[in-house]
Motif scaffolding. Structure first.
Motif, mmCIF file in Angstrom:
data_model
loop_
_atom_site.group_PDB
_atom_site.id
_atom_site.type_symbol
_atom_site.label_atom_id
_atom_site.label_comp_id
_atom_site.label_asym_id
_atom_site.label_seq_id
_atom_site.Cartn_x
_atom_site.Cartn_y
_atom_site.Cartn_z
ATOM 1 N N GLU A 97 14.052 31.462 36.553
ATOM 2 C CA GLU A 97 14.135 32.624 36.573
ATOM 3 C C GLU A 97 15.537 33.612 36.486
ATOM 4 O O GLU A 97 16.448 34.356 36.200
ATOM 5 C CB GLU A 97 13.812 33.066 37.836
ATOM 6 N N ARG A 98 16.569 32.013 36.075
ATOM 7 C CA ARG A 98 17.810 32.104 36.090
ATOM 8 C C ARG A 98 17.863 33.376 34.734
ATOM 9 O O ARG A 98 17.438 33.464 34.130
ATOM 10 C CB ARG A 98 18.741 30.976 35.846
ATOM 11 N N LYS A 99 19.224 34.014 34.900
ATOM 12 C CA LYS A 99 19.173 34.809 33.565
ATOM 13 C C LYS A 99 21.081 34.481 32.760
ATOM 14 O O LYS A 99 20.938 34.101 33.359
ATOM 15 C CB LYS A 99 19.483 36.303 33.512
ATOM 16 N N TYR A 100 21.233 35.148 31.837
ATOM 17 C CA TYR A 100 22.986 34.850 31.334
ATOM 18 C C TYR A 100 22.849 36.033 30.776
ATOM 19 O O TYR A 100 22.359 37.199 30.607
ATOM 20 C CB TYR A 100 22.730 33.845 30.381
ATOM 21 N N GLU A 101 24.513 35.990 31.380
ATOM 22 C CA GLU A 101 24.961 37.662 30.827
ATOM 23 C C GLU A 101 25.656 37.756 29.266
ATOM 24 O O GLU A 101 26.057 37.217 28.699
ATOM 25 C CB GLU A 101 26.350 38.185 31.216
ATOM 26 N N LYS A 102 24.947 38.643 28.395
ATOM 27 C CA LYS A 102 24.781 38.924 27.116
ATOM 28 C C LYS A 102 26.284 40.268 26.830
ATOM 29 O O LYS A 102 26.932 40.451 27.631
ATOM 30 C CB LYS A 102 24.189 39.534 26.548
ATOM 31 N N SER A 103 26.943 39.691 25.458
ATOM 32 C CA SER A 103 28.221 40.015 25.419
ATOM 33 C C SER A 103 28.311 41.136 25.452
ATOM 34 O O SER A 103 29.222 42.689 26.173
ATOM 35 C CB SER A 103 28.532 40.073 24.305
ATOM 36 N N SER A 104 27.032 42.461 26.508
ATOM 37 C CA SER A 104 27.318 43.912 26.674
ATOM 38 C C SER A 104 27.486 43.776 27.752
ATOM 39 O O SER A 104 27.344 45.707 28.419
ATOM 40 C CB SER A 104 25.566 44.351 25.946
ATOM 41 N N GLY A 105 27.352 42.817 28.210
ATOM 42 C CA GLY A 105 27.093 43.047 30.766
ATOM 43 C C GLY A 105 25.891 43.071 30.796
ATOM 44 O O GLY A 105 25.705 42.968 32.120
ATOM 45 N N GLU A 106 24.823 42.956 29.935
ATOM 46 C CA GLU A 106 23.791 43.254 30.521
ATOM 47 C C GLU A 106 22.772 41.464 30.802
ATOM 48 O O GLU A 106 23.245 40.776 30.074
ATOM 49 C CB GLU A 106 22.462 44.009 28.838
ATOM 50 N N MET A 107 22.065 41.318 32.360
ATOM 51 C CA MET A 107 22.044 40.099 32.619
ATOM 52 C C MET A 107 20.177 40.262 31.806
ATOM 53 O O MET A 107 19.057 41.384 32.640
ATOM 54 C CB MET A 107 22.015 39.810 33.863
ATOM 55 N N VAL A 108 19.841 38.869 31.050
ATOM 56 C CA VAL A 108 19.048 38.472 30.906
ATOM 57 C C VAL A 108 18.632 37.703 30.635
ATOM 58 O O VAL A 108 18.916 36.786 31.044
ATOM 59 C CB VAL A 108 18.630 39.469 28.874
ATOM 60 N N HIS A 109 16.769 37.447 30.746
ATOM 61 C CA HIS A 109 16.163 36.257 31.026
ATOM 62 C C HIS A 109 16.839 35.280 30.034
ATOM 63 O O HIS A 109 16.854 35.854 28.935
ATOM 64 C CB HIS A 109 15.047 35.806 31.267
ATOM 65 N N ARG A 110 16.656 33.949 29.730
ATOM 66 C CA ARG A 110 17.110 33.216 28.956
ATOM 67 C C ARG A 110 15.119 32.893 27.668
ATOM 68 O O ARG A 110 14.227 33.125 28.972
ATOM 69 C CB ARG A 110 17.032 31.791 29.072
ATOM 70 N N SER A 111 15.482 32.833 26.924
ATOM 71 C CA SER A 111 13.970 32.414 26.162
ATOM 72 C C SER A 111 13.072 31.666 26.920
ATOM 73 O O SER A 111 13.468 30.240 27.214
ATOM 74 C CB SER A 111 14.646 32.064 24.708
ATOM 75 N N VAL A 112 12.016 31.465 26.479
ATOM 76 C CA VAL A 112 11.268 30.446 26.700
ATOM 77 C C VAL A 112 10.841 29.006 26.828
ATOM 78 O O VAL A 112 11.661 28.029 26.792
ATOM 79 C CB VAL A 112 9.447 31.013 26.352
ATOM 80 N N GLN A 113 12.016 28.620 25.061
ATOM 81 C CA GLN A 113 12.482 27.904 24.308
ATOM 82 C C GLN A 113 13.391 27.266 25.142
ATOM 83 O O GLN A 113 13.389 25.920 25.492
ATOM 84 C CB GLN A 113 12.460 27.989 22.779
ATOM 85 N N THR A 114 14.664 28.068 25.383
ATOM 86 C CA THR A 114 15.635 27.628 26.034
ATOM 87 C C THR A 114 15.501 26.786 27.034
ATOM 88 O O THR A 114 15.896 25.888 28.048
ATOM 89 C CB THR A 114 16.835 28.915 26.489
ATOM 90 N N THR A 115 14.827 27.861 27.826
ATOM 91 C CA THR A 115 14.232 27.289 29.343
ATOM 92 C C THR A 115 13.217 25.569 29.519
ATOM 93 O O THR A 115 13.887 25.327 30.385
ATOM 94 C CB THR A 115 13.699 28.365 30.169
ATOM 95 N N ALA A 116 12.411 25.868 28.016
ATOM 96 C CA ALA A 116 11.855 24.343 28.791
ATOM 97 C C ALA A 116 12.643 23.384 28.625
ATOM 98 O O ALA A 116 12.010 22.222 28.158
ATOM 99 C CB ALA A 116 10.911 24.550 27.153
ATOM 100 N N HIS A 117 13.932 23.357 27.252
ATOM 101 C CA HIS A 117 14.847 22.430 26.673
ATOM 102 C C HIS A 117 15.032 22.246 28.165
ATOM 103 O O HIS A 117 15.884 21.249 28.392
ATOM 104 C CB HIS A 117 15.663 23.048 25.977
ATOM 105 N N ARG A 118 15.638 22.956 28.904
ATOM 106 C CA ARG A 118 16.372 22.819 30.271
ATOM 107 C C ARG A 118 16.124 21.966 30.834
ATOM 108 O O ARG A 118 16.415 21.042 31.322
ATOM 109 C CB ARG A 118 16.874 23.681 30.851
ATOM 110 N N ILE A 119 14.311 22.205 31.079
ATOM 111 C CA ILE A 119 13.487 21.622 31.982
ATOM 112 C C ILE A 119 13.181 20.456 31.682
ATOM 113 O O ILE A 119 13.300 19.164 31.977
ATOM 114 C CB ILE A 119 12.243 22.548 32.368
ATOM 115 N N SER A 120 13.468 20.038 30.636
ATOM 116 C CA SER A 120 12.892 18.733 29.658
ATOM 117 C C SER A 120 14.010 18.016 30.262
ATOM 118 O O SER A 120 13.984 16.651 30.187
ATOM 119 C CB SER A 120 12.502 18.761 28.585
ATOM 120 N N SER A 121 15.123 18.613 30.053
ATOM 121 C CA SER A 121 16.550 17.923 30.242
ATOM 122 C C SER A 121 16.868 17.614 31.793
ATOM 123 O O SER A 121 17.178 15.832 31.635
ATOM 124 C CB SER A 121 17.805 18.778 30.016
#
Length: 345
Positions: A97-121
């Motif tokens: 559920e973690r989000k990151y801030e885009k250059s526009s300032g909008e908070m969005v969820h990370r991609s499914v692939q990025t989240t999966a890589h974080r969980i694998s690590s």
């Protein structure tokens, strides 16, 4: 959203090697267990970029530990404590559920692939830290029974598996077709190779390269195709790594941030160091390339690296890619053939 309490920075060792480290944002101090994991295990196995990606996953783990875990996470892990199923569920929800801030300032969820890589690590780290002989024993009594350790690791793998499976399709390239394989052997290999009467100064007329680079290009191809070296591993080989007598072999060394390496970006060795046995024919070709200065395709001096340009500089990644681009342009049958595809054939 929980604030980001940890970040990844680059540490330069006395040897010049650069390593990513996980640090606390408020103090800049490295986190001990992730640093130990990098030094004892990951730096011997993978590249800088992979380690950095791993540590971004551990930043999520340690941020979760401070925001949602009742105990001091570093102490908890150092003492060999094990997460409960509810702990792991809470961790996975936090990361997903973690989000990151885009250059526009909008908070969005990370991609499914990025989240999966974080969980694998995170999973890889937790599997390692569960073993006191990996993370560092606190005393002679700091021992986990093998059955208990295996059971905990199995529970970790079972919990994380559904989230690792969504990392996306494999990018492993297709292997060479029989026609591609035969064509490469026919046009790149020196004359007489198949008959056992090889001549390292004669190559087929169809070979699209200058006589001064044909021997080098064949040897580079042979290491990639027949010995499974990655492009970066082959380009990192130095003359002193090659042994052409006795049991001929080549040593694979990592050499991160080598001051002798003028290439930008410098090739990287992704896997572990080791010895690769060579056939006598390839060993003889390497010896001719390194010492046969009467040959039109001998190695040019000017660097300690094995594969060089005609100017004596180390062969770069882009130059290597150009070799295969020339082959693809000259022979349509070789469409899709890359250095990476050779080791998967």
């Amino acid at each position: 959203m929980a604030s980001r309490l940890h970040s990844v920075r680059t540490l330069t060792l006395e040897t010049g090697e650069q390593l990513p480290v996980l640090v606390r944002r408020d103090t800049g101090l490295p986190c001990t267990l992730p640093a130990r994991w990098v030094m004892r295990k990951r730096r011997l196995e993978v590249s800088y970029n992979t380690i950095s990606s791993d540590l971004y996953g551990l930043a999520d783990l340690f941020d979760w530990g401070e925001a949602h875990f009742a105990e001091n996470l570093a102490r908890f892990l150092s003492e060999g404590e094990q997460f409960s199923p509810s702990d792991l569920d809470s961790l996975l929800v936090f990361v997903r559920e973690r989000k990151y801030e885009k250059s526009s300032g909008e908070m969005v969820h990370r991609s499914v692939q990025t989240t999966a890589h974080r969980i694998s690590s995170i999973e890889n780290f937790l599997v390692w830290v569960a073993d006191p002989f990996g993370r560092g024993r606190r005393s002679e009594d700091d021992v986990v029974p093998p059955e208990e350790l295996q059971a905990y690791r199995s529970r970790l793998k079972a919990t994380f598996k559904p989230f690792r499976k969504i990392q996306g399709n494999s990018t492993r390239p297709d292997p060479l077709t029989p026609e591609q394989n035969e064509l490469l052997e026919d046009i790149l290999s020196p004359m007489g190779l198949r008959e056992g009467d090889v001549s390292f100064d004669r190559f087929p007329a169809e070979n699209p390269f200058q006589p001064s680079t044909r021997l080098r290009n064949w040897l580079l191809y042979a290491l990639l195709r027949h010995y499974g070296l990655r492009r970066g591993e082959a380009l990192k080989v130095k003359v002193g790594d090659v042994d052409t007598v006795g049991g001929p072999k080549v040593r694979i060394r990592r050499r991160p941030n080598d001051p002798d390496d003028s290439r930008a970006p410098a090739p990287r060795v992704k896997g572990m160091e080791g010895l690769v046995p060579l056939s006598q024919t390839v060993a003889n070709g390497l010896k001719a390339y390194m010492t046969g200065f009467s040959l039109p395709g001998h190695r040019c001096r000017g660097t300690s690296y094995l594969f060089t340009t005609r100017e004596g500089t180390p062969l770069s990644t882009s130059y290597t890619n150009r070799i295969f681009r020339i082959l693809r342009n000259r022979f349509p049958t070789l469409d899709g053939v890359t250095p990476h595809a050779l080791r998967h054939t």
